[in-house]
Scaffold this motif. Structure first.
Motif, mmCIF file in Angstrom:
data_model
loop_
_atom_site.group_PDB
_atom_site.id
_atom_site.type_symbol
_atom_site.label_atom_id
_atom_site.label_comp_id
_atom_site.label_asym_id
_atom_site.label_seq_id
_atom_site.Cartn_x
_atom_site.Cartn_y
_atom_site.Cartn_z
ATOM 1 N N SER B 84 36.204 51.922 77.280
ATOM 2 C CA SER B 84 35.975 53.011 78.117
ATOM 3 C C SER B 84 36.661 52.866 79.670
ATOM 4 C CB SER B 84 34.540 53.598 78.127
ATOM 5 O OG SER B 84 33.645 52.353 78.453
ATOM 6 N N ASN B 85 36.749 51.863 79.973
ATOM 7 C CA ASN B 85 37.434 51.584 81.353
ATOM 8 C C ASN B 85 38.749 52.014 81.366
ATOM 9 O OD1 ASN B 85 37.004 50.613 84.221
ATOM 10 N ND2 ASN B 85 38.567 49.389 83.585
ATOM 11 N N ALA B 104 33.771 63.139 89.617
ATOM 12 C CA ALA B 104 35.161 62.472 89.687
ATOM 13 C C ALA B 104 34.982 61.404 90.667
ATOM 14 C CB ALA B 104 36.129 63.623 90.220
ATOM 15 N N GLY B 105 34.346 61.380 91.500
ATOM 16 C CA GLY B 105 33.931 60.387 92.493
ATOM 17 C C GLY B 105 33.421 59.208 91.850
ATOM 18 N N LYS B 106 32.394 59.526 90.973
ATOM 19 C CA LYS B 106 31.771 58.511 90.049
ATOM 20 C C LYS B 106 32.823 57.750 89.244
ATOM 21 C CE LYS B 106 27.037 59.988 90.653
ATOM 22 N NZ LYS B 106 26.184 61.087 90.390
ATOM 23 N N THR B 107 33.551 58.496 88.534
ATOM 24 C CA THR B 107 34.362 58.041 87.710
ATOM 25 C C THR B 107 35.390 56.922 88.456
ATOM 26 O OG1 THR B 107 34.654 59.907 86.314
ATOM 27 C CG2 THR B 107 36.328 58.365 86.029
ATOM 28 N N LEU B 108 35.845 57.406 89.679
ATOM 29 C CA LEU B 108 36.844 56.606 90.340
ATOM 30 C C LEU B 108 36.072 55.384 90.735
ATOM 31 C CD1 LEU B 108 39.743 56.742 91.266
ATOM 32 C CD2 LEU B 108 38.585 57.764 93.565
ATOM 33 N N GLU B 109 35.087 55.432 91.254
ATOM 34 C CA GLU B 109 34.198 54.430 91.694
ATOM 35 C C GLU B 109 33.930 53.248 90.612
ATOM 36 O OE1 GLU B 109 30.451 54.589 94.682
ATOM 37 O OE2 GLU B 109 30.508 56.479 93.595
ATOM 38 N N ARG B 110 33.273 53.867 89.637
ATOM 39 C CA ARG B 110 33.440 52.941 88.396
ATOM 40 C C ARG B 110 34.728 52.134 88.042
ATOM 41 N NH1 ARG B 110 29.819 52.999 84.629
ATOM 42 N NH2 ARG B 110 31.026 53.166 82.920
ATOM 43 N N PHE B 111 35.865 53.067 87.935
ATOM 44 C CA PHE B 111 37.125 52.189 87.445
ATOM 45 C C PHE B 111 37.362 51.260 88.530
ATOM 46 C CE2 PHE B 111 41.921 52.413 87.328
ATOM 47 C CZ PHE B 111 41.776 52.115 86.325
ATOM 48 N N SER B 115 37.015 47.403 87.078
ATOM 49 C CA SER B 115 38.474 46.922 86.708
ATOM 50 C C SER B 115 38.595 45.715 87.575
ATOM 51 C CB SER B 115 39.543 47.970 87.225
ATOM 52 O OG SER B 115 39.454 48.980 86.541
ATOM 53 N N SER B 116 37.771 45.353 89.020
ATOM 54 C CA SER B 116 37.865 44.451 89.687
ATOM 55 C C SER B 116 36.721 43.330 89.634
ATOM 56 C CB SER B 116 37.766 44.862 91.268
ATOM 57 O OG SER B 116 36.676 45.645 91.591
ATOM 58 N N PHE B 117 35.310 43.721 89.851
ATOM 59 C CA PHE B 117 34.433 42.849 89.685
ATOM 60 C C PHE B 117 34.015 42.753 88.297
ATOM 61 C CE2 PHE B 117 33.731 44.402 94.115
ATOM 62 C CZ PHE B 117 33.603 43.400 94.652
ATOM 63 N N GLY B 118 34.375 43.729 87.373
ATOM 64 C CA GLY B 118 34.293 43.832 85.968
ATOM 65 C C GLY B 118 35.263 43.166 85.022
ATOM 66 N N VAL B 119 36.175 42.388 85.986
ATOM 67 C CA VAL B 119 37.205 41.625 85.178
ATOM 68 C C VAL B 119 37.924 42.592 84.281
ATOM 69 C CG1 VAL B 119 37.956 39.508 84.335
ATOM 70 C CG2 VAL B 119 35.681 39.767 85.039
ATOM 71 N N LEU B 120 38.878 43.517 84.821
ATOM 72 C CA LEU B 120 39.514 44.249 84.062
ATOM 73 C C LEU B 120 38.856 45.290 83.114
ATOM 74 C CD1 LEU B 120 42.560 41.761 82.991
ATOM 75 C CD2 LEU B 120 42.424 43.273 84.978
ATOM 76 N N GLY B 121 37.685 45.309 83.474
ATOM 77 C CA GLY B 121 36.832 46.403 82.582
ATOM 78 C C GLY B 121 35.943 45.700 81.607
ATOM 79 N N VAL B 125 30.077 46.564 85.442
ATOM 80 C CA VAL B 125 29.180 46.205 86.437
ATOM 81 C C VAL B 125 28.651 47.490 87.291
ATOM 82 C CG1 VAL B 125 30.023 44.106 86.861
ATOM 83 C CG2 VAL B 125 31.103 45.811 87.957
ATOM 84 N N ALA B 126 29.328 48.771 87.145
ATOM 85 C CA ALA B 126 28.819 49.780 87.761
ATOM 86 C C ALA B 126 27.374 50.387 87.331
ATOM 87 C CB ALA B 126 30.064 50.757 87.660
#
Lengths: 211, 258
Positions: B84-85, B104-111, B115-121, B125-126
């Protein structure tokens, strides 16, 4: 006192009566909402206690589940809705047979689903009035794994007792889904209620054998 | 080009053969049912549905079961989080097109977070940080813009749909930045692998649900049709911020006394 002033007083009196009435109605509604939520909380407590009870046999559990189910769902109304336009054209015997089969069918459907609900908890979030004395109650099922499952309940009072008429899962009505399922099954069987009944009985046997 | 023409003829033929006969005007109730189902191509749709079900029985469902048996829940969650990432860029575009800037902001924040703290998704972690995932696709976007579902369609391989959502499916596919990137890099196979893994992962999540629907319905096809159409309406209502319509879809508005 001038006529004008008298009229103004009269208007004020009427206005305050209306206001009081509205406030009373609102208080009434508030009490109703609380009552409806209490009904669902109580039902959930009983149902979850039944699922988690370890000291009763399967047959006993099924029997108790049926009792609980029949006492909390407005099966005649759901059945009428599900049969749709064919309800009117059915004879009194067919209507009775249909409701009996529908009860078996629904109880079996939900009792098998319900087995997966051990270890979950249930939270009621709020209630809002819908049309004609119906209420919509929002709730969530909290599972050990996975996201909470939002469930909406459409309830109303029958002879002073709360009864469920529909369950909504993320905007999808179980009663409407079943109505469209049955309408199609009926059409496939040449639009005859007796053929629908035998299709239902076949399904009931399958569900019984499957458990 | 020739292939396309062949397809066109095949589809046209299927449409002609596949048309359901509406009930006569002398039977208004039956006609109302027919219109409510909005499935003029029912015979064709049922044939494709059976084809898909057959494919599912011998292929996708066993794969999903094997996947469930082989990979524990934790691993499966990592796969679906990763998948889903990857879909976030398309989802972001759809959130924007729907005019839903906060989503849209939430999607961006999640991404960014995943992608970073969540190790490439692979780790969502969001979500535990209070930014849960949501659905959005171009079919829903068209719905928010006021395009109705139109008649029910069952697509080969993809399953329940309608003209609006079929166009949405194509648009999301064509506009997917990751797909474009992989194609340009001559790594189309990687994109197909991604869709294959996604299909198995999603099918696994729906194993119990679809088994249950099949077990408890008289007409599996009609039940799936009803579920699909209601669910899509609910998603569009949610996209329009019509909270009341999501809570109370008003299915009982029509006469229940009949």
């Amino acid at each position: 006192m001038t006529v004008l002033l008298r009229r103004a007083f009269a208007a004020l009196a009427i206005f305050s009566v209306l206001l009081l009435g509205a406030a009373a109605a609102r208080a009434d509604q508030g009490a109703d909402a609380d009552d409806g939520m209490k009904f669902l909380r109580g039902l959930a407590d009983q149902a979850l206690a039944l699922v988690n009870a370890k000291d009763i046999g399967d047959a006993d559990r099924a029997e108790k589940f049926r009792g609980l189910f029949v006492a909390s769902f407005d099966i005649p109304e759901i059945g009428r809705f599900v049969l749709g336009r064919h309800w009117k054209s059915a004879s009194a015997t067919q209507q009775r047979d249909f409701l009996k089969a529908f009860e078996d069918f629904t109880v079996l459907t939900w009792s098998t689903r319900f087995k997966d609900y051990s270890g979950v908890s249930f939270e009621v979030d709020g209630a809002a009035p819908a049309d004609d004395g119906y209420w919509l109650v929002d709730s969530r099922i909290l599972r050990k794994a996975g996201d909470p499952l939002p469930l909406g309940w459409r309830i109303h009072r029958v002879d002073g007792h709360w009864r469920i008429t529909d369950i909504l899962i993320e905007g999808v009505s179980m009663a409407l889904t079943q109505r469209q399922d049955f309408a199609s099954a009926m059409q496939a069987n040449g639009g005859k209620i007796d053929d629908l009944l035998s299709a239902m009985h076949k399904k009931i046997d399958e569900l019984r054998a499957g458990k | 080009m020739r292939g396309l023409l062949g397809w066109g003829i095949a589809v046209a033929a299927a449409v002609l053969v596949g048309c359901a006969t509406p009930p006569p005007a002398s039977d208004p109730d039956a006609l109302a049912d027919f219109k409510a189902a909005n499935d003029p191509l029912e015979p064709m749709n049922r044939a494709i549905f059976d084809f898909n079900s057959g494919l599912d029985t011998v292929f996708l469902r066993p794969l999903a079961q094997a996947y469930r048996a082989a990979v524990p829940q934790f691993g499966r969650d990592r796969v679906s989080d990763f998948m889903s990432n990857l879909n976030s860029p398309v989802q972001f575009a759809d959130d924007v097109l729907q005019g839903n800037m906060s989503l849209a902001g939430k999607t961006l924040e999640r991404f960014a977070l995943n992608s970073s703290f969540g190790v490439l998704g692979i780790m969502d972690v969001a979500k535990p940080m209070g930014i849960p995932p949501h659905d959005s696709d171009f079919g829903e976007t068209l719905g928010v813009w006021g395009v109705p579902q139109g008649p029910y369609l069952v697509l080969p391989f993809f399953g329940p749909s309608n003209p609006r959502d079929a166009i949405g499916l194509g648009a999301d596919f064509v506009a997917d930045p990751l797909g474009i990137y992989l194609t340009n890099r001559h790594m189309k196979w990687l994109n197909w692998t991604r869709f294959g893994v996604d299909a198995v992962s999603q099918r696994e999540m729906y194993l119990d649900f679809l088994d249950d629907v099949q077990r408890t319905s008289l007409d599996y096809y009609a039940t799936m049709r009803s579920l699909y159409r209601q669910r899509r309406d609910a998603l569009v209502n949610a996209g329009k911020h019509d909270v009341e319509a999501v809570r109370n879809p008003g299915h009982f508005d029509y006469d229940t006394s009949q």
